[in-house]
Design a protein around this motif. Structure first.
Motif, PDB file in Angstrom:
ATOM      1  N   MET A 107      34.437 -52.896 -49.028  1.00 37.09           N
ATOM      2  CA  MET A 107      35.814 -53.208 -49.357  1.00 37.09           C
ATOM      3  C   MET A 107      36.111 -54.632 -48.886  1.00 37.09           C
ATOM      4  N   GLU A 108      36.695 -55.407 -49.733  1.00 40.74           N
ATOM      5  CA  GLU A 108      37.081 -56.773 -49.390  1.00 40.74           C
ATOM      6  C   GLU A 108      38.585 -56.880 -49.236  1.00 40.74           C
ATOM      7  N   LYS A 109      39.003 -57.726 -48.338  1.00 39.39           N
ATOM      8  CA  LYS A 109      40.405 -58.092 -48.191  1.00 39.39           C
ATOM      9  C   LYS A 109      40.468 -59.596 -48.318  1.00 39.39           C
ATOM     10  N   VAL A 110      41.543 -60.080 -48.897  1.00 40.44           N
ATOM     11  CA  VAL A 110      41.718 -61.518 -49.044  1.00 40.44           C
ATOM     12  C   VAL A 110      42.985 -61.937 -48.317  1.00 40.44           C
ATOM     13  N   ALA A 111      42.805 -62.743 -47.291  1.00 35.71           N
ATOM     14  CA  ALA A 111      43.929 -63.353 -46.590  1.00 35.71           C
ATOM     15  C   ALA A 111      44.059 -64.769 -47.127  1.00 35.71           C
ATOM     16  N   THR A 112      45.269 -65.160 -47.462  1.00 30.73           N
ATOM     17  CA  THR A 112      45.506 -66.492 -48.006  1.00 30.73           C
ATOM     18  C   THR A 112      46.370 -67.281 -47.036  1.00 30.73           C
ATOM     19  N   VAL A 113      45.937 -68.474 -46.726  1.00 27.86           N
ATOM     20  CA  VAL A 113      46.697 -69.381 -45.879  1.00 27.86           C
ATOM     21  C   VAL A 113      46.980 -70.632 -46.695  1.00 27.86           C
ATOM     22  N   THR A 114      48.255 -70.995 -46.791  1.00 30.70           N
ATOM     23  CA  THR A 114      48.640 -72.178 -47.546  1.00 30.70           C
ATOM     24  C   THR A 114      49.442 -73.125 -46.659  1.00 30.70           C
ATOM     25  N   LEU A 115      49.357 -74.390 -46.988  1.00 30.83           N
ATOM     26  CA  LEU A 115      50.138 -75.419 -46.308  1.00 30.83           C
ATOM     27  C   LEU A 115      51.211 -75.863 -47.291  1.00 30.83           C
ATOM     28  N   ASN A 116      52.503 -75.632 -46.924  1.00 27.87           N
ATOM     29  CA  ASN A 116      53.578 -75.964 -47.867  1.00 27.87           C
ATOM     30  C   ASN A 116      54.053 -77.403 -47.692  1.00 27.87           C
ATOM     31  N   LYS A 117      54.998 -77.803 -48.520  1.00 26.86           N
ATOM     32  CA  LYS A 117      55.490 -79.189 -48.530  1.00 26.86           C
ATOM     33  C   LYS A 117      56.175 -79.571 -47.226  1.00 26.86           C
ATOM     34  N   GLU A 118      56.669 -78.591 -46.489  1.00 28.70           N
ATOM     35  CA  GLU A 118      57.336 -78.858 -45.214  1.00 28.70           C
ATOM     36  C   GLU A 118      56.334 -79.001 -44.065  1.00 28.70           C
ATOM     37  N   GLY A 119      55.053 -78.830 -44.361  1.00 33.25           N
ATOM     38  CA  GLY A 119      54.024 -78.949 -43.332  1.00 33.25           C
ATOM     39  C   GLY A 119      53.814 -77.687 -42.527  1.00 33.25           C
ATOM     40  N   HIS A 120      54.246 -76.553 -43.084  1.00 28.25           N
ATOM     41  CA  HIS A 120      54.061 -75.268 -42.402  1.00 28.25           C
ATOM     42  C   HIS A 120      52.930 -74.493 -43.061  1.00 28.25           C
TER      43      HIS A 120
END
Length: 126
Positions: free
Chosen positions: A1-14
């Motif tokens: 079983m795979e899980k996908v965690a997504t981490v993004t950097l938004n325009k505000e730098g968060h």
């Protein structure tokens, strides 16, 4: 079983983390990634202990888990992690040792650290 965690950097730098439709602003927590790792170990251990205690009908109160990370002197990693557990109960020493054993053995987070997976990187063009 795979899980996908997504981490993004938004325009505000968060940085924002998401998994399975649930997510939160990682930057706003004020915690560093290694802090979240230590918290994850404690949380996983606690969930496992609570589940086992409920299954066995053990009454455990005031569960507290301190996860202490000792930084390696030269390398950018922890050289030792200690899970310190306290709780109130009427369990005998043998039962407490079993609770501790199950907590350690049943925690996916610490098990992954004990037997680390291969970590690969891929650049994906969108």
């Amino acid at each position: 079983m795979e899980k996908v965690a997504t981490v993004t950097l938004n325009k505000e730098g968060h940085f924002y983390g998401e998994l399975g439709g649930k997510g939160f602003d990682l930057t706003a927590t004020g915690l560093r990634a290694v802090d979240l790792m230590l918290i994850s170990i404690g949380y996983c251990f606690g969930l496992t202990v609570e589940s086992y205690a409920n299954h066995k009908g053990y009454k455990i109160e005031d569960l507290k888990i301190d996860v202490v990370g000792k930084k390696h002197e030269k390398e950018n990693r922890y050289s030792e992690i200690t899970i310190k557990v306290s709780f109130k109960s009427d369990l005998d020493e043998k039962q407490i040792q079993r609770v501790m054993e199950i907590g350690k053995r049943g925690c996916t987070v610490s098990n992954t650290m004990l037997k680390p997976p291969a970590i690969k990187t891929e650049f994906i063009t969108e």
